[in-house]
Motif scaffolding. Structure first.
Motif, mmCIF file in Angstrom:
data_model
loop_
_atom_site.group_PDB
_atom_site.id
_atom_site.type_symbol
_atom_site.label_atom_id
_atom_site.label_comp_id
_atom_site.label_asym_id
_atom_site.label_seq_id
_atom_site.Cartn_x
_atom_site.Cartn_y
_atom_site.Cartn_z
ATOM 1 N N GLU A 138 8.854 -24.023 4.058
ATOM 2 C CA GLU A 138 8.481 -22.973 3.785
ATOM 3 C C GLU A 138 9.332 -21.942 3.652
ATOM 4 N N TYR A 142 8.248 -10.862 1.388
ATOM 5 C CA TYR A 142 7.517 -9.825 1.292
ATOM 6 C C TYR A 142 8.241 -9.001 1.448
ATOM 7 N N THR A 144 7.729 -3.699 -0.538
ATOM 8 C CA THR A 144 5.883 -3.711 -0.946
ATOM 9 C C THR A 144 6.802 -2.291 -2.376
ATOM 10 N N ILE B 2 -4.548 0.001 1.653
ATOM 11 C CA ILE B 2 -2.744 0.161 1.623
ATOM 12 C C ILE B 2 -2.739 -0.920 1.652
ATOM 13 N N LEU B 3 -2.043 -1.522 1.246
ATOM 14 C CA LEU B 3 -1.150 -2.978 2.399
ATOM 15 C C LEU B 3 1.034 -2.051 2.076
ATOM 16 N N THR B 4 1.419 -1.568 3.490
ATOM 17 C CA THR B 4 2.692 -1.498 2.959
ATOM 18 C C THR B 4 3.839 -2.201 3.988
ATOM 19 N N LEU B 54 -0.450 -22.875 1.533
ATOM 20 C CA LEU B 54 -0.190 -21.710 2.491
ATOM 21 C C LEU B 54 -0.567 -19.989 1.710
ATOM 22 N N GLN B 55 -0.464 -20.299 1.057
ATOM 23 C CA GLN B 55 -0.733 -19.124 -0.096
ATOM 24 C C GLN B 55 -2.126 -18.885 0.316
ATOM 25 N N ARG B 58 -2.874 -17.704 3.394
ATOM 26 C CA ARG B 58 -2.038 -16.567 4.136
ATOM 27 C C ARG B 58 -2.636 -15.287 4.146
ATOM 28 N N VAL B 62 -4.390 -12.345 6.441
ATOM 29 C CA VAL B 62 -4.212 -11.206 5.882
ATOM 30 C C VAL B 62 -5.472 -10.060 5.494
ATOM 31 N N ILE B 80 3.346 -3.413 8.009
ATOM 32 C CA ILE B 80 3.200 -5.132 7.993
ATOM 33 C C ILE B 80 4.516 -6.624 7.800
ATOM 34 N N ARG B 81 4.104 -6.890 8.979
ATOM 35 C CA ARG B 81 4.666 -7.931 8.984
ATOM 36 C C ARG B 81 4.288 -9.973 9.036
ATOM 37 N N PHE B 82 4.968 -11.033 9.291
ATOM 38 C CA PHE B 82 4.441 -12.377 8.600
ATOM 39 C C PHE B 82 4.853 -12.583 9.480
#
Lengths: 147, 104
Positions: A138, A142, A144, B2-4, B54-55, B58, B62, B80-82
């Motif tokens: 995968e 991502y 902004t 708001i997500l950044t 997976l989407q 995820r 979130v 934000i980090r994944f």
């Protein structure tokens, strides 16, 4: 004997179908990259001044890619001697570009003028350890988007 | 909310920090999708079933992070980090984290 024939048939299927699909995918990637190249995509942001904008939103693009039977066989052979596994390099390249494109397409649909602080992440979700397991990787991108 | 992925929100100033918020979900693969993926694995390319799975997972991670932030009375999550890690065979943990803030 029949096992060998079965193996060769799968190998041929993997080679011909896999190559065809890869070419098709690359064609689509190149076309969509041209369509989305007007949107600046930048991977810095954390240590820069935050740009002037009125709106911001996060966009995530992801894709799960898998190798074909032929690629798996070739990589097995190469892993005996070591060296570059070119067949997997193209696979990951496709995945990464696809994930980026999906992120950009979402951002364009939203009306972004720029995408900042883009991060790419790769993870193996297949079961490679179990021998003849599934190859599934995968890739997510991502960042902004700002307006 | 708001997500950044930036250290702030463009056009707004941070007035209050609430610290780390996180959301995670552990998902197992679906047997039916696994069989389909096994077949698709012969010719290669995208495993659409897994991409969607997976989407969705995820998104859930979130959403959990957003829930945590809204409990703190935050109106934005920055930086934000994944992360993804395979926990056991056939299961993956999807993880999202960031800093909850109040912006004006």
């Amino acid at each position: 004997m029949s096992e060998l024939l079965w193996f060769l048939a799968l190998l041929a299927l993997g080679y011909f179908a896999g190559t065809y699909l890869e070419k098709k995918h690359y064609k689509s990637i190149k076309k969509r990259e041209r369509q989305t190249c007007h949107l600046p995509t930048i991977n810095f942001g954390a240590k820069q001044e935050i740009p002037e904008a009125t709106n911001a939103a996060m966009f995530v693009g992801s894709v799960v890619v898998s190798a074909d039977y032929f690629k798996m066989f070739i990589s097995f052979v190469i892993s005996l001697f070591g060296g570059r596994i070119v067949v997997y390099e193209t696979l990951l390249d496709r995945g990464r570009r696809e994930a980026l494109l999906r992120m950009k397409e979402q951002a364009i649909a939203w009306g972004a003028t720029q995408i900042l602080n883009v991060r790419l992440e790769t993870s193996n979700i297949g079961d490679r350890d179990s021998g003849d397991g599934l190859v599934a990787i995968e890739i997510i991108a991502y960042g902004t988007g700002i307006q | 909310m708001i997500l950044t992925t930036l250290e702030g929100v463009p056009g707004k100033t941070i007035t209050k920090h609430f610290g780390l918020v996180q959301g995670s979900t552990v998902r197992a693969k679906h047997l039916g999708k696994d069989i389909m993926a096994g077949l698709k694995n012969l010719v290669g390319g995208e495993l659409q079933g897994y991409t969607e799975l997976l989407q969705e997972a995820r998104k859930e991670a979130v959403n959990r992070m957003i829930q945590q932030a809204s409990q703190l009375d935050a109106n934005a999550i920055v930086n934000i980090r994944f992360a993804t890690s395979s926990v056991t065979q056939g299961a993956a943990e999807l993880f999202a984290y960031g800093t909850a803030v109040r912006v004006e």
